[in-house]
Design a protein around this motif. Sequence first.
Motif, PDB file in Angstrom:
ATOM      1  N   ARG A 130      -0.786  11.009  26.293  1.00  0.00           N
ATOM      2  CA  ARG A 130      -1.909  11.863  26.700  1.00  0.00           C
ATOM      3  C   ARG A 130      -3.190  11.053  26.841  1.00  0.00           C
ATOM      4  O   ARG A 130      -3.950  11.246  27.790  1.00  0.00           O
ATOM      5  CB  ARG A 130      -2.090  12.984  25.672  1.00  0.00           C
ATOM      6  CG  ARG A 130      -1.053  14.096  25.781  1.00  0.00           C
ATOM      7  CD  ARG A 130      -1.144  15.047  24.596  1.00  0.00           C
ATOM      8  NE  ARG A 130      -0.394  16.279  24.837  1.00  0.00           N
ATOM      9  CZ  ARG A 130      -0.077  17.153  23.898  1.00  0.00           C
ATOM     10  NH1 ARG A 130      -0.434  16.924  22.630  1.00  0.00           N
ATOM     11  NH2 ARG A 130       0.599  18.255  24.200  1.00  0.00           N
ATOM     12  N   ARG A 135      -3.737  13.524  30.770  1.00  0.00           N
ATOM     13  CA  ARG A 135      -3.046  14.799  30.989  1.00  0.00           C
ATOM     14  C   ARG A 135      -2.643  15.407  29.639  1.00  0.00           C
ATOM     15  O   ARG A 135      -2.610  14.723  28.631  1.00  0.00           O
ATOM     16  CB  ARG A 135      -1.820  14.585  31.878  1.00  0.00           C
ATOM     17  CG  ARG A 135      -2.163  13.927  33.214  1.00  0.00           C
ATOM     18  CD  ARG A 135      -0.891  13.536  33.961  1.00  0.00           C
ATOM     19  NE  ARG A 135      -1.192  12.614  35.064  1.00  0.00           N
ATOM     20  CZ  ARG A 135      -0.294  11.855  35.660  1.00  0.00           C
ATOM     21  NH1 ARG A 135       0.982  11.883  35.273  1.00  0.00           N
ATOM     22  NH2 ARG A 135      -0.644  11.049  36.648  1.00  0.00           N
ATOM     23  N   LYS A 136      -2.282  16.691  29.665  1.00  0.00           N
ATOM     24  CA  LYS A 136      -2.051  17.404  28.411  1.00  0.00           C
ATOM     25  C   LYS A 136      -0.595  17.756  28.143  1.00  0.00           C
ATOM     26  O   LYS A 136      -0.165  17.789  26.994  1.00  0.00           O
ATOM     27  CB  LYS A 136      -2.875  18.696  28.393  1.00  0.00           C
ATOM     28  CG  LYS A 136      -4.376  18.474  28.438  1.00  0.00           C
ATOM     29  CD  LYS A 136      -5.114  19.802  28.429  1.00  0.00           C
ATOM     30  CE  LYS A 136      -6.622  19.584  28.484  1.00  0.00           C
ATOM     31  NZ  LYS A 136      -7.352  20.872  28.516  1.00  0.00           N
ATOM     32  N   ARG A 137       0.179  18.057  29.164  1.00  0.00           N
ATOM     33  CA  ARG A 137       1.507  18.619  28.969  1.00  0.00           C
ATOM     34  C   ARG A 137       2.582  17.527  29.006  1.00  0.00           C
ATOM     35  O   ARG A 137       2.305  16.386  29.367  1.00  0.00           O
ATOM     36  CB  ARG A 137       1.794  19.702  30.011  1.00  0.00           C
ATOM     37  CG  ARG A 137       0.757  20.821  29.992  1.00  0.00           C
ATOM     38  CD  ARG A 137       1.018  21.889  31.050  1.00  0.00           C
ATOM     39  NE  ARG A 137       2.195  22.694  30.719  1.00  0.00           N
ATOM     40  CZ  ARG A 137       3.367  22.605  31.315  1.00  0.00           C
ATOM     41  NH1 ARG A 137       3.556  21.721  32.316  1.00  0.00           N
ATOM     42  NH2 ARG A 137       4.377  23.370  30.951  1.00  0.00           N
ATOM     43  N   GLN A 198       1.178  18.462  40.748  1.00  0.00           N
ATOM     44  CA  GLN A 198       0.014  18.038  39.973  1.00  0.00           C
ATOM     45  C   GLN A 198      -0.440  19.108  38.984  1.00  0.00           C
ATOM     46  O   GLN A 198      -1.020  18.796  37.937  1.00  0.00           O
ATOM     47  CB  GLN A 198      -1.134  17.660  40.908  1.00  0.00           C
ATOM     48  CG  GLN A 198      -0.867  16.398  41.720  1.00  0.00           C
ATOM     49  CD  GLN A 198      -2.076  15.956  42.524  1.00  0.00           C
ATOM     50  OE1 GLN A 198      -3.093  16.634  42.569  1.00  0.00           O
ATOM     51  NE2 GLN A 198      -1.958  14.798  43.162  1.00  0.00           N
ATOM     52  N   GLU A 199      -0.166  20.350  39.292  1.00  0.00           N
ATOM     53  CA  GLU A 199      -0.569  21.421  38.383  1.00  0.00           C
ATOM     54  C   GLU A 199       0.250  21.407  37.091  1.00  0.00           C
ATOM     55  O   GLU A 199      -0.144  22.017  36.095  1.00  0.00           O
ATOM     56  CB  GLU A 199      -0.428  22.777  39.078  1.00  0.00           C
ATOM     57  CG  GLU A 199      -1.396  22.966  40.234  1.00  0.00           C
ATOM     58  CD  GLU A 199      -1.278  24.348  40.867  1.00  0.00           C
ATOM     59  OE1 GLU A 199      -0.463  25.156  40.372  1.00  0.00           O
ATOM     60  OE2 GLU A 199      -2.008  24.611  41.843  1.00  0.00           O
ATOM     61  N   SER A 200       1.374  20.692  37.099  1.00  0.00           N
ATOM     62  CA  SER A 200       2.170  20.593  35.878  1.00  0.00           C
ATOM     63  C   SER A 200       1.446  19.803  34.800  1.00  0.00           C
ATOM     64  O   SER A 200       1.682  19.990  33.605  1.00  0.00           O
ATOM     65  CB  SER A 200       3.525  19.944  36.180  1.00  0.00           C
ATOM     66  OG  SER A 200       4.301  20.733  37.040  1.00  0.00           O
ATOM     67  N   ASP A 201       0.570  18.857  35.209  1.00  0.00           N
ATOM     68  CA  ASP A 201      -0.265  18.111  34.269  1.00  0.00           C
ATOM     69  C   ASP A 201       0.577  17.374  33.228  1.00  0.00           C
ATOM     70  O   ASP A 201       0.284  17.391  32.027  1.00  0.00           O
ATOM     71  CB  ASP A 201      -1.239  19.073  33.584  1.00  0.00           C
ATOM     72  CG  ASP A 201      -2.416  18.366  32.918  1.00  0.00           C
ATOM     73  OD1 ASP A 201      -2.826  17.312  33.435  1.00  0.00           O
ATOM     74  OD2 ASP A 201      -2.909  18.861  31.879  1.00  0.00           O
ATOM     75  N   THR A 236       3.468   8.668  35.176  1.00  0.00           N
ATOM     76  CA  THR A 236       3.854   9.421  33.987  1.00  0.00           C
ATOM     77  C   THR A 236       4.534   8.478  33.001  1.00  0.00           C
ATOM     78  O   THR A 236       5.280   7.584  33.396  1.00  0.00           O
ATOM     79  CB  THR A 236       4.830  10.560  34.367  1.00  0.00           C
ATOM     80  OG1 THR A 236       4.227  11.365  35.389  1.00  0.00           O
ATOM     81  CG2 THR A 236       5.165  11.431  33.167  1.00  0.00           C
TER      82      THR A 236
END
Length: 433
Positions: A130, A135-137, A198-201, A236
């Motif tokens: 993170r 990112r958070k998830r 990208q919204e998956s973060d 990632t």
Amino acid sequence: MLIESWPASEAAWARAKKSLAGGVSTGMRASMKPHPLFFSSASGPRMTDLDGNTYLDHVLGWGPVILGHGHPGLTEAVASRISLGATYGAGHALEYEAAERVVAAIPGVERVLWSNTGSEANQVALRLARAATGRKRFAKMLGHYHGWSDTFLLGYRPDSAGSVESLGSAGQLDSALSDVSLVPFGDLDAAAAVLKNQESDIAAVFVEPVLCNSGVIAPPEGYLAGLRELCDATDTVLVFDEVITGFRLAYGGAVERYGVQPDLVVLAKAIAGGYPVSAIAGRASLLEQVTSGVVHAGTYNGNPVVLAATVATLEALGADGIYPAFEARGQELATGMRSAIAASGVLGAVNQIGPVVQVLFGTGDGSTLDQFFAGDQVFYDRLIVHLLRRGVFALPGGRWYLSTAHTADDVATTVQAFAEALSATVGDGPGPA
């Protein structure tokens, strides 16, 4: 002579329940059949219980005792440290001597952080990811286990309604599910759909490179390499949870065996031969974040006694011939079990990778998570009681471990006991067909 009962263990459990919650130190032990056993000693591949019964041990502390019990080199290393102090709260040579062995063993590893349990180490790995990505998830695979924390005990086992995409414990916050994307193991398209959105973060992908916790299922051809490519393309962090596979499938673990380098590797169990230590190993740029804002704490991190055990264990595992012997013993055990199952007429399957074996009943070939979940655990629970009666100690759930102390004769003895226990279990009443 068959063991008929375990009165001393029953009495010990009854006493323990008056002071120890559940009468066991970890909830997993409460699932042991016919009830938790209590042991007094162990040596090599054998353990002796409070009733004086001796068993060939295929539990091995739920995996850590990779050298067998009381290994001379390991015992000597630990004994020589104890009189020098339990912990220092400061640096000592074993911290880097043990880390140097991990760096040398696992391809691509540049730095190591010491921790105490696999649950802790996975939490640290996620925090590092993170911090590095902003990112958070995170994404994890269905059926994979990364510890008991609120963060990770998700998508591991079906809930009462049969859904795997669920929390794993009472008292766990529902909000934990909002931080994770649950993905089927082996499905690169599903992983790509999550990572490329990208919204998956997504900061990190966590995966057991071999699904040891839920069936000992090998990764499909090209799957780990595909995850590596997806993580590279989306910036990632790829994390291999090698709590089971590390230093067990090869000296360099699954990283060496499958030739795919993750960004971080989580290690525990086999790394110290039964002593409580874990590690996060991997790229320097990720791990050095602990010097620039990422908090990694723990009073017992880098404990000199457990790192003495780590050095001794890795030295023993680095000897010539260890891993070919593991493969041979694992194949002998799996082949013998398959023959016994075929002769019994029940429906069953056996998976094996190195010194880890999985037995399933009432299912297909055991190659998928769905088949693992569909396995007949009631039948298997009956089987392990018959195994206990014949002097073989096995885990609930169907996973079996081998240590360097198990010989070909020990495996042959286990196979004979398995065949006899299977026949007795079938004789008790209906089973898988």
